[in-house]
Design a protein around this motif. Structure first.
Motif, PDB file in Angstrom:
ATOM      1  N   PHE A 142       0.885  -1.170   0.000  1.00 31.84           N
ATOM      2  CA  PHE A 142       0.000   0.000   0.000  1.00 31.84           C
ATOM      3  C   PHE A 142       0.919   1.215   0.000  1.00 31.84           C
ATOM      4  N   CYS A 143       1.028   1.878  -1.139  1.00 29.94           N
ATOM      5  CA  CYS A 143       1.971   2.990  -1.289  1.00 29.94           C
ATOM      6  C   CYS A 143       1.216   4.306  -1.470  1.00 29.94           C
ATOM      7  N   SER A 144       1.693   5.347  -0.812  1.00 30.74           N
ATOM      8  CA  SER A 144       1.110   6.670  -0.959  1.00 30.74           C
ATOM      9  C   SER A 144       2.013   7.495  -1.867  1.00 30.74           C
ATOM     10  N   LYS A 145       1.452   7.972  -2.964  1.00 29.47           N
ATOM     11  CA  LYS A 145       2.219   8.790  -3.902  1.00 29.47           C
ATOM     12  C   LYS A 145       2.610  10.120  -3.251  1.00 29.47           C
ATOM     13  N   GLN A 146       1.670  10.751  -2.537  1.00 29.36           N
ATOM     14  CA  GLN A 146       1.926  12.050  -1.917  1.00 29.36           C
ATOM     15  C   GLN A 146       2.919  11.952  -0.757  1.00 29.36           C
ATOM     16  N   LEU A 147       2.840  10.877   0.015  1.00 25.46           N
ATOM     17  CA  LEU A 147       3.739  10.715   1.158  1.00 25.46           C
ATOM     18  C   LEU A 147       5.071  10.092   0.743  1.00 25.46           C
ATOM     19  N   GLY A 148       5.140   9.593  -0.470  1.00 23.50           N
ATOM     20  CA  GLY A 148       6.384   9.086  -1.011  1.00 23.50           C
ATOM     21  C   GLY A 148       6.873   7.776  -0.434  1.00 23.50           C
ATOM     22  N   GLY A 149       5.962   6.855  -0.132  1.00 24.68           N
ATOM     23  CA  GLY A 149       6.445   5.580   0.374  1.00 24.68           C
ATOM     24  C   GLY A 149       5.365   4.602   0.766  1.00 24.68           C
ATOM     25  N   LEU A 150       5.841   3.498   1.333  1.00 22.75           N
ATOM     26  CA  LEU A 150       4.963   2.418   1.778  1.00 22.75           C
ATOM     27  C   LEU A 150       4.329   2.757   3.114  1.00 22.75           C
ATOM     28  N   LEU A 151       3.095   2.331   3.289  1.00 22.00           N
ATOM     29  CA  LEU A 151       2.419   2.466   4.575  1.00 22.00           C
ATOM     30  C   LEU A 151       2.229   1.072   5.155  1.00 22.00           C
ATOM     31  N   GLN A 152       2.401   0.957   6.443  1.00 23.16           N
ATOM     32  CA  GLN A 152       2.288  -0.327   7.132  1.00 23.16           C
ATOM     33  C   GLN A 152       0.837  -0.606   7.506  1.00 23.16           C
ATOM     34  N   ASP A 153       0.476  -1.899   7.543  1.00 20.12           N
ATOM     35  CA  ASP A 153      -0.909  -2.305   7.798  1.00 20.12           C
ATOM     36  C   ASP A 153      -1.486  -1.764   9.100  1.00 20.12           C
ATOM     37  N   GLN A 154      -0.678  -1.599  10.131  1.00 17.97           N
ATOM     38  CA  GLN A 154      -1.194  -1.160  11.427  1.00 17.97           C
ATOM     39  C   GLN A 154      -1.353   0.362  11.538  1.00 17.97           C
ATOM     40  N   GLU A 155      -0.847   1.115  10.576  1.00 19.45           N
ATOM     41  CA  GLU A 155      -0.947   2.578  10.630  1.00 19.45           C
ATOM     42  C   GLU A 155      -2.367   3.036  10.321  1.00 19.45           C
ATOM     43  N   ILE A 156      -2.760   4.144  10.924  1.00 20.33           N
ATOM     44  CA  ILE A 156      -4.093   4.709  10.716  1.00 20.33           C
ATOM     45  C   ILE A 156      -3.978   5.819   9.681  1.00 20.33           C
ATOM     46  N   LEU A 157      -4.858   5.779   8.688  1.00 20.73           N
ATOM     47  CA  LEU A 157      -4.773   6.699   7.559  1.00 20.73           C
ATOM     48  C   LEU A 157      -4.608   8.157   7.983  1.00 20.73           C
ATOM     49  N   GLY A 158      -5.509   8.646   8.817  1.00 18.26           N
ATOM     50  CA  GLY A 158      -5.471  10.051   9.223  1.00 18.26           C
ATOM     51  C   GLY A 158      -4.235  10.415  10.014  1.00 18.26           C
ATOM     52  N   GLU A 159      -3.718   9.494  10.797  1.00 21.13           N
ATOM     53  CA  GLU A 159      -2.551   9.769  11.628  1.00 21.13           C
ATOM     54  C   GLU A 159      -1.259   9.863  10.834  1.00 21.13           C
ATOM     55  N   VAL A 160      -1.188   9.172   9.690  1.00 19.61           N
ATOM     56  CA  VAL A 160       0.030   9.234   8.883  1.00 19.61           C
ATOM     57  C   VAL A 160      -0.034  10.315   7.809  1.00 19.61           C
ATOM     58  N   GLY A 161      -1.189  10.975   7.696  1.00 19.80           N
ATOM     59  CA  GLY A 161      -1.301  12.109   6.783  1.00 19.80           C
ATOM     60  C   GLY A 161      -1.990  11.848   5.460  1.00 19.80           C
TER      61      GLY A 161
END
Length: 84
Positions: free
Chosen positions: A55-74
């Motif tokens: 699960f990669c975010s183009k705007q954040l420039g990297g991979l997001l981990q399964d346990q991270e919360i969408l709003g908290e990581v930006g």
């Protein structure tokens, strides 16, 4: 909790989808929903192993981990997510 609207790219089938998600959900839960919805729309499994999908975010420039919360990581409305 608020809804965010995301563009989701699936390079495996060269298609782009639009989804909404709750910003308080975990990446893992959202990823699972996206995979299920894409498979339903396409009438076939696009991803061979759901747990291996990145699960990669183009705007954040990297991979997001399964346990991270969408709003908290930006992650916010209008962002592009790439499922690899």
């Amino acid at each position: 909790m608020s809804k965010i609207y995301l563009e989701v790219q699936a390079p495996g089938n060269a298609r782009t989808y639009e989804f909404s998600a709750d910003n308080a959900m975990t990446v893992g839960k959202v990823k699972k929903q996206f995979i299920g919805q894409i498979s339903a729309v396409e009438n076939r499994d696009i991803f061979s192993k759901d747990e291996g999908v990145l699960f990669c975010s183009k705007q954040l420039g990297g991979l997001l981990q399964d346990q991270e919360i969408l709003g908290e990581v930006g992650v916010k409305s209008g962002d592009t997510i790439i499922l690899l």
